[in-house]
Design a protein around this motif. Structure first.
Motif, PDB file in Angstrom:
ATOM      1  N   ARG A  67      -3.378   7.328 -11.377  1.00 28.38           N
ATOM      2  CA  ARG A  67      -2.757   6.479 -10.357  1.00 28.38           C
ATOM      3  C   ARG A  67      -1.388   7.029  -9.935  1.00 28.38           C
ATOM      4  O   ARG A  67      -1.043   7.035  -8.749  1.00 28.38           O
ATOM      5  CB  ARG A  67      -2.633   5.044 -10.869  1.00 28.38           C
ATOM      6  CG  ARG A  67      -3.954   4.292 -10.909  1.00 28.38           C
ATOM      7  CD  ARG A  67      -3.769   2.866 -11.444  1.00 28.38           C
ATOM      8  NE  ARG A  67      -2.810   2.096 -10.659  1.00 28.38           N
ATOM      9  CZ  ARG A  67      -3.076   1.501  -9.507  1.00 28.38           C
ATOM     10  NH1 ARG A  67      -4.302   1.587  -8.982  1.00 28.38           N
ATOM     11  NH2 ARG A  67      -2.141   0.814  -8.873  1.00 28.38           N
ATOM     12  N   ILE A  68      -0.614   7.500 -10.899  1.00 24.24           N
ATOM     13  CA  ILE A  68       0.695   8.048 -10.567  1.00 24.24           C
ATOM     14  C   ILE A  68       0.540   9.373  -9.822  1.00 24.24           C
ATOM     15  O   ILE A  68       1.203   9.618  -8.807  1.00 24.24           O
ATOM     16  CB  ILE A  68       1.534   8.221 -11.848  1.00 24.24           C
ATOM     17  CG1 ILE A  68       1.926   6.842 -12.397  1.00 24.24           C
ATOM     18  CG2 ILE A  68       2.787   9.055 -11.575  1.00 24.24           C
ATOM     19  CD1 ILE A  68       2.582   6.877 -13.760  1.00 24.24           C
ATOM     20  N   ALA A  69      -0.355  10.230 -10.299  1.00 28.22           N
ATOM     21  CA  ALA A  69      -0.550  11.537  -9.668  1.00 28.22           C
ATOM     22  C   ALA A  69      -1.028  11.419  -8.228  1.00 28.22           C
ATOM     23  O   ALA A  69      -0.701  12.251  -7.380  1.00 28.22           O
ATOM     24  CB  ALA A  69      -1.546  12.365 -10.479  1.00 28.22           C
ATOM     25  N   SER A  70      -1.794  10.362  -7.923  1.00 27.78           N
ATOM     26  CA  SER A  70      -2.328  10.180  -6.573  1.00 27.78           C
ATOM     27  C   SER A  70      -1.379   9.420  -5.656  1.00 27.78           C
ATOM     28  O   SER A  70      -1.652   9.266  -4.466  1.00 27.78           O
ATOM     29  CB  SER A  70      -3.653   9.416  -6.644  1.00 27.78           C
ATOM     30  OG  SER A  70      -3.440   8.080  -7.083  1.00 27.78           O
ATOM     31  N   GLY A  71      -0.285   8.920  -6.214  1.00 24.54           N
ATOM     32  CA  GLY A  71       0.652   8.140  -5.406  1.00 24.54           C
ATOM     33  C   GLY A  71       0.322   6.669  -5.316  1.00 24.54           C
ATOM     34  O   GLY A  71       0.986   5.926  -4.589  1.00 24.54           O
ATOM     35  N   THR A 106       0.850  -1.189   0.000  1.00 27.36           N
ATOM     36  CA  THR A 106       0.000   0.000   0.000  1.00 27.36           C
ATOM     37  C   THR A 106       0.883   1.235   0.000  1.00 27.36           C
ATOM     38  O   THR A 106       1.819   1.335   0.793  1.00 27.36           O
ATOM     39  CB  THR A 106      -0.921   0.031   1.232  1.00 27.36           C
ATOM     40  OG1 THR A 106      -0.129  -0.005   2.417  1.00 27.36           O
ATOM     41  CG2 THR A 106      -1.872  -1.158   1.218  1.00 27.36           C
ATOM     42  N   ARG A 107       0.600   2.135  -0.890  1.00 26.49           N
ATOM     43  CA  ARG A 107       1.392   3.343  -0.990  1.00 26.49           C
ATOM     44  C   ARG A 107       0.632   4.493  -0.335  1.00 26.49           C
ATOM     45  O   ARG A 107      -0.578   4.611  -0.501  1.00 26.49           O
ATOM     46  CB  ARG A 107       1.689   3.679  -2.452  1.00 26.49           C
ATOM     47  CG  ARG A 107       2.476   2.595  -3.175  1.00 26.49           C
ATOM     48  CD  ARG A 107       2.752   3.056  -4.601  1.00 26.49           C
ATOM     49  NE  ARG A 107       3.585   2.109  -5.323  1.00 26.49           N
ATOM     50  CZ  ARG A 107       3.110   1.128  -6.064  1.00 26.49           C
ATOM     51  NH1 ARG A 107       1.819   0.958  -6.168  1.00 26.49           N
ATOM     52  NH2 ARG A 107       3.919   0.302  -6.695  1.00 26.49           N
ATOM     53  N   VAL A 147       1.443  14.075  -8.126  1.00 30.60           N
ATOM     54  CA  VAL A 147       2.815  13.694  -8.428  1.00 30.60           C
ATOM     55  C   VAL A 147       3.077  13.939  -9.916  1.00 30.60           C
ATOM     56  O   VAL A 147       2.238  13.655 -10.763  1.00 30.60           O
ATOM     57  CB  VAL A 147       3.042  12.208  -8.071  1.00 30.60           C
ATOM     58  CG1 VAL A 147       4.425  11.758  -8.495  1.00 30.60           C
ATOM     59  CG2 VAL A 147       2.838  11.994  -6.573  1.00 30.60           C
ATOM     60  N   GLU A 148       4.246  14.466 -10.213  1.00 31.54           N
ATOM     61  CA  GLU A 148       4.608  14.723 -11.602  1.00 31.54           C
ATOM     62  C   GLU A 148       4.865  13.405 -12.326  1.00 31.54           C
ATOM     63  O   GLU A 148       5.568  12.527 -11.809  1.00 31.54           O
ATOM     64  CB  GLU A 148       5.855  15.609 -11.640  1.00 31.54           C
ATOM     65  CG  GLU A 148       6.187  16.165 -13.005  1.00 31.54           C
ATOM     66  CD  GLU A 148       7.318  17.188 -12.934  1.00 31.54           C
ATOM     67  OE1 GLU A 148       7.988  17.378 -13.969  1.00 31.54           O
ATOM     68  OE2 GLU A 148       7.525  17.780 -11.854  1.00 31.54           O
TER      69      GLU A 148
END
Length: 400
Positions: free
Chosen positions: A192-196, A4-5, A12-13
């Motif tokens: 998904r990347i932007a939210s971590g 879990t992150r 997030v860039e």
């Protein structure tokens, strides 16, 4: 237990660090850049006459799919996609890195598998000549279709083959829905990347346009371009798309993840937005694209790469929208690569990242004057996808 992150408060860039292209113009960044700058187009006007297709350029599948057994159990579109995915992983410098691949997310846009043409033709001929008994279809299902055909038709088998061949074994998602599926693959990966929730993702699609069953399918609604090739903006009187064969995959990762492994970014994926106009009345696609542009956050001088199909009325409605951007560099991938359905949007993203990384926009290839020459480095490129039947989307790709 699944990792879990922590959720982050600020987006997030997201960096594009790898591009994998296998199309009618060749494979890899250098081949595509040279072909685009030389205004080369690869079309076949005779093999599927009167329909026109953009055939896949010759590739050596052994380079990315070393086991012949793996190649044999895939259909053409799966081989194309698995090959392009390998190119993207190579480009990003993560090929064979088990630690990264084991947690890499994968989001694939895919259509249905290929048909058994001999069986289909027999059924259609029986129907056409009035020789079809009430139980014909059941009989054909039981006796004529090989069991492995059903496995080969599963849309999520492209992701499965990428996992088997390249070892990408993080989470996996497959979206269906023609052009809109390609938009959503990018949209969800970025979210998904932007939210971590994700550090690194492989996204993309593949399409085999050299299929008689697909040509038949699109002929039912008169979507196929016939008889003579024209650039995508010159087809109003002879509308239609020329199917293209292509695989396009990208590696997208968080800036922190890329910097930690010393990866060089090609471009930044800033935003992806999507819509689905009802298309019940004229002008709805134009309105949809105007709305998406207002949500995207692009500057007025941003260049544009569009997957415009050449089919009507959607292409004319997109052209109306583009009149508001007549002084910027507009490039239509439908002219250069044909229409690759699910792959068209990831292909546009790959070309945008390629152009930004090379510090130039490739030249126009258009007979109507809509596409104009533009010098200077592009710092923002908007990728547009308006589906031939449903779905609209845009992405903003920026220089870093």
């Amino acid at each position: 237990m699944a990792e879990t992150r922590p959720m982050t408060s600020e987006p997030v860039e997201a960096w594009i660090t790898g591009i994998g292209l296998a199309t009618s113009l060749g494979e890899g960044p250098d081949a595509h850049w040279n072909a685009l700058n030389n205004k080369r187009i690869n079309v076949d006007e005779t093999g599927f006459a009167p329909n026109i297709v953009h055939p896949l350029a010759p590739v050596s599948y052994d380079a990315q799919i070393p086991k012949k057994g793996d190649q044999r159990q895939m259909e053409a579109w799966q081989r194309i996609g698995t090959y392009a995915a390998g190119l993207a992983l190579d480009s990003a410098g993560v090929k064979g890195n088990k630690d990264i691949l084991s947690r890499m997310d994968m989001i694939v846009a895919a259509g249905g598998g290929e048909r058994d043409l001999a069986v289909d033709s027999g059924i259609l001929n029986s129907e056409g000549y009035g020789a079809a008994s009430p139980g014909l279809l059941n009989e054909k299902l039981l006796n004529d279709l090989r069991p492995t055909l059903f496995l080969a038709q599963l849309s999520n088998l492209l992701a499965g083959n990428i996992a088997i061949v390249h070892g990408v074994t993080g989470s996996s998602r497959t979206f269906m829905g023609e052009e809109a599926a390609g938009v959503d693959a990018a949209r969800i990966a970025l979210a998904r990347i932007a939210s971590g929730q994700s550090d690194i993702a492989l996204i993309g699609a593949a399409h085999n346009g050299e299929r008689k069953d697909l040509l038949l399918l699109y002929e039912f609604d008169d979507f196929n371009l016939k008889n003579k090739f024209e650039t995508v903006w010159a087809r109003e009187a002879n509308s239609g798309f020329a199917l293209g064969s292509a695989g396009a995959f990208l590696v997208i990762e968080s800036r922190a993840h890329a910097e930690a492994r010393g990866a060089k970014p090609l471009a930044r994926l800033k935003s992806v937005v999507a819509d689905q106009a009802r298309r019940k009345t004229p002008g709805e696609v134009t309105t949809s694209l105007q709305k998406l542009w207002s949500q995207l956050g692009a500057r007025s001088d941003a260049a544009i790469i569009t997957g415009a199909t050449g089919a009507e009325p959607v292409t004319s409605e997109e052209r109306t929208f583009l009149k508001d951007h007549a002084d910027v560099a507009i490039r239509g991938t439908g002219t250069l690569f044909g229409h690759t359905l699910e792959t068209q949007f990831p292909l546009g993203l790959g070309l945008a990242a390629l152009a930004i990384s090379r510090g130039a926009m490739f030249p126009p290839n258009d007979s109507t004057g809509l596409e104009i020459e533009k010098s200077g480095k592009p710092t923002q490129i908007v990728v547009i996808g308006a589906g031939h039947w449903r779905g609209e989307g845009m992405a903003l790709v920026e220089a870093i």
